[in-house]
Design an enzyme around this catalytic site. Structure first.
Site, PDB file in Angstrom:
ATOM      1  N   ASP A  32      26.298  45.683   3.506  1.00 38.73           N
ATOM      2  CA  ASP A  32      27.265  46.059   4.559  1.00 38.73           C
ATOM      3  C   ASP A  32      28.329  45.012   4.895  1.00 38.73           C
ATOM      4  OD1 ASP A  32      25.773  48.336   4.687  1.00 38.73           O
ATOM      5  OD2 ASP A  32      25.016  48.034   6.715  1.00 38.73           O
ATOM      6  N   SER A  40      20.152  45.678  12.668  1.00 40.24           N
ATOM      7  CA  SER A  40      19.731  44.626  11.745  1.00 40.24           C
ATOM      8  C   SER A  40      20.377  43.279  12.052  1.00 40.24           C
ATOM      9  CB  SER A  40      20.030  45.046  10.303  1.00 40.24           C
ATOM     10  OG  SER A  40      19.092  46.002   9.881  1.00 40.24           O
ATOM     11  N   ARG A  91      25.226  38.860  11.259  1.00 36.38           N
ATOM     12  CA  ARG A  91      24.946  39.941  10.306  1.00 36.38           C
ATOM     13  C   ARG A  91      25.046  41.309  10.985  1.00 36.38           C
ATOM     14  NH1 ARG A  91      19.034  39.350   7.984  1.00 36.38           N
ATOM     15  NH2 ARG A  91      18.470  40.751   9.684  1.00 36.38           N
ATOM     16  N   ASP A  92      25.370  42.316  10.189  1.00 39.39           N
ATOM     17  CA  ASP A  92      25.409  43.703  10.658  1.00 39.39           C
ATOM     18  C   ASP A  92      26.393  43.836  11.825  1.00 39.39           C
ATOM     19  OD1 ASP A  92      24.601  46.326  10.356  1.00 39.39           O
ATOM     20  OD2 ASP A  92      22.793  46.150  11.569  1.00 39.39           O
ATOM     21  N   ASP A 139      14.658  51.423   9.346  1.00 35.81           N
ATOM     22  CA  ASP A 139      16.096  51.122   9.406  1.00 35.81           C
ATOM     23  C   ASP A 139      16.505  50.559  10.764  1.00 35.81           C
ATOM     24  OD1 ASP A 139      16.659  52.104   6.823  1.00 35.81           O
ATOM     25  OD2 ASP A 139      16.831  54.152   7.580  1.00 35.81           O
ATOM     26  N   ASP A 186      15.460  38.208   4.241  1.00 37.34           N
ATOM     27  CA  ASP A 186      16.255  38.463   5.438  1.00 37.34           C
ATOM     28  C   ASP A 186      16.095  37.374   6.491  1.00 37.34           C
ATOM     29  OD1 ASP A 186      13.602  39.237   5.769  1.00 37.34           O
ATOM     30  OD2 ASP A 186      14.079  40.758   7.256  1.00 37.34           O
ATOM     31  N   TYR A 200      20.230  38.315   2.261  1.00 32.63           N
ATOM     32  CA  TYR A 200      20.577  39.030   3.497  1.00 32.63           C
ATOM     33  C   TYR A 200      20.299  38.157   4.714  1.00 32.63           C
ATOM     34  CZ  TYR A 200      20.940  43.199   6.545  1.00 32.63           C
ATOM     35  OH  TYR A 200      21.327  44.128   7.481  1.00 32.63           O
ATOM     36  N   GLU A 220       9.845  50.766   5.093  1.00 36.26           N
ATOM     37  CA  GLU A 220      10.354  49.775   6.053  1.00 36.26           C
ATOM     38  C   GLU A 220      11.449  50.459   6.873  1.00 36.26           C
ATOM     39  OE1 GLU A 220      11.392  46.038   4.210  1.00 36.26           O
ATOM     40  OE2 GLU A 220       9.411  45.838   3.292  1.00 36.26           O
TER      41      GLU A 220
END
Ligand code: BGC
Length: 453
Positions: free
Chosen positions: A230, A190, A183-184, A408, A145, A178, A406
């Site tokens: 996503d 995230s 992102r997100d 969210d 990530d 990721y 982990e």
């Protein structure tokens, strides 16, 4: 040295030999393909399906003209058939229509194993501690990530390679790609390190290059990737969100770059496809199938672009007898229904996709106030263990993608990544930042595991 005229005569006689040769793993044929059908020495043009032939290293593969399709294209309305696996002598990176998980062991992420060991050590009840410790032996994906984490992949691949050599058991390293810029885009929890406004696409391409450089050093270790949770799903339903609308072109360009690079390196890749309560609504199925099939074709229809991953980091069951009341109105009330509805639509668009489904935290059901709730759902339990015994020819494997424990997303409203979903009444609180360890949540997942640990 041959003279020019002699060369021209040769060109006229043997056009195929004078075309540029296709590199290993490159496309060398298929309906609509206009490039070179000749592969570089040491690889053979091998038909994968009507639309795609590929230069496969090794001399064993029969030539394209006589090869039976390695991928059988199933009828539009039916489930893909599962042809027998590739010849035993082929290297692990030779794509086949068979399940890439078959015959392989999953390499255990040392990162997750260390998180779990540390968490188990904090538990005083010895029974619960032993159950908690046992989670380290359940394979999960490792999320890349941030670009800083990428060098760890080389360590894992080297480790997997040595396990493979010493045990004779072929290993799969499971990764999540990721790090998209912006992102997100439809949530906050995230949000990542790269932004489109600040060189995001170039930074992302560099991240992909670094990832692929590690993978290419270990061609005998199989890598399975989930691609960008996503992101593409957001392009199907969330273009009303300004950040997603703004990101569309960049997401697609980044996906194209990454998917070509990953598949060229022999990575079996599943694009994230949300879940039943998102793209599984009937109105979303066709636009979703169109988008995923377009991305697949734009990336070269590689057989390594195996299909789609569903329910990543979500809480839906694979299959339930009685739908959760929150799913009311959606005939695709669980992941199996969703997959069975999406697969033929993808097939119709020319994408013979198969699936993997995250069941890591789906052990308990009927926990949510609304289906859209996704953050640290209270009383969730670890779910069905990863297995290729999925009960559906469309599903290659049940997997654990989100490393359970982990977080969210944070419930701290003053954090820049605070998303109000993480403060809903069905979200476990207080919760730390996304991706960081959430001990109380982990302990709940352990005690509520179904099947029990
Ligand atoms: C986080 C990532 C993390 C992943 C797996 C995501 O929600 O944003 O940082 O790696 O979950 O836990």
């Amino acid at each position: 040295m041959k003279s020019t005229s002699a060369l021209l005569a040769l060109v006229a006689l043997l056009p195929a030999f004078t075309q540029a040769q296709t590199a290993q793993w490159g496309q060398c044929g298929g309906i609509g393909f206009t490039g070179s059908t000749t592969c570089v020495a040491g690889s053979v043009c091998t038909k994968q399906n009507d639309y795609y032939s590929q230069c496969i290293p090794g001399a064993q593969a029969p030539p394209a003209t006589t090869a039976p399709p390695a991928t059988s294209v199933p009828p539009a309305t039916g489930a893909p058939s599962k042809p027998s696996s590739a010849p035993g002598s082929t290297p692990t990176t030779v794509p086949s229509a068979s399940n890439p998980f078959n015959g392989f062991e999953i390499y255990l992420s040392p990162y997750y194993a260390a998180e779990v060991a540390a968490a188990a050590a904090k538990i005083t009840d010895p029974t619960l501690a032993a159950k908690a410790a046992s989670v380290a032996k359940i394979p999960t994906f490792t999320w890349f990530d941030t670009v800083d984490k990428v060098p760890q992949l080389g360590t894992y691949l080297a480790d997997a390679q040595s396990i493979q050599k010493s045990t004779g058991k072929k290993q799969i390293v499971q990764i999540v790609v990721y790090d998209l810029p912006d992102r997100d885009c439809a949530a906050k929890a995230s949000n990542g390190e790269f932004s489109i406004a600040n060189n995001g696409q170039a930074n992302y391409e560099d991240y992909i290059d670094k990832l692929v450089a590690q993978i290419k050093q270990f061609p005998d270790v199989r890598v399975v990737a989930v691609y960008e949770p996503d992101s593409l799903a957001n392009l199907v339903t969330n273009l009303n969100v300004a950040k997603c609308a703004n990101a569309k072109t960049t997401y697609l360009a980044c996906a194209n770059y990454a998917l070509k690079a990953l598949t060229a390196a022999g990575v079996y890749t599943y694009m994230d496809a949300g879940h039943a309560g998102w793209l599984g609504w009937p109105a979303n199925l066709t636009p979703a199938a169109q988008l995923f099939a377009q991305v697949y074709k734009d990336a070269g229809s590689s057989p390594f672009l195996k299909g789609l991953a569903t329910n990543v980091a979500n809480y839906n069951a694979l299959s339930v007898a009685t739908p959760d009341p929150i799913t009311q109105g959606d005939p695709n009330f669980d992941e199996l229904h969703y997959i069975q509805a999406l697969a033929p639509a993808l097939q119709q668009q020319g994408f013979p996709a198969t699936f993997i489904v995250d069941q890591g935290r789906s052990g308990q059901q009927n926990l949510r106030q609304q289906w859209g709730d996704w953050c640290n759902i209270k009383n969730a339990g670890f779910g069905t263990r990863p297995t290729t015994n999925t009960g559906s020819p469309l599903i290659d494997s049940i997997v654990w993608v989100k490393p359970g424990g982990e977080c969210d997303g944070t419930s701290n409203s003053s954090s820049p990544r605070f998303d109000s979903t993480c403060a809903l009444s069905d979200a476990h609180q207080p919760a730390p930042e996304a991706g960081t360890w959430f001990q109380a949540y982990f302990e709940n997942l352990v005690s509520k595991a179904n099947p029990p640990l």
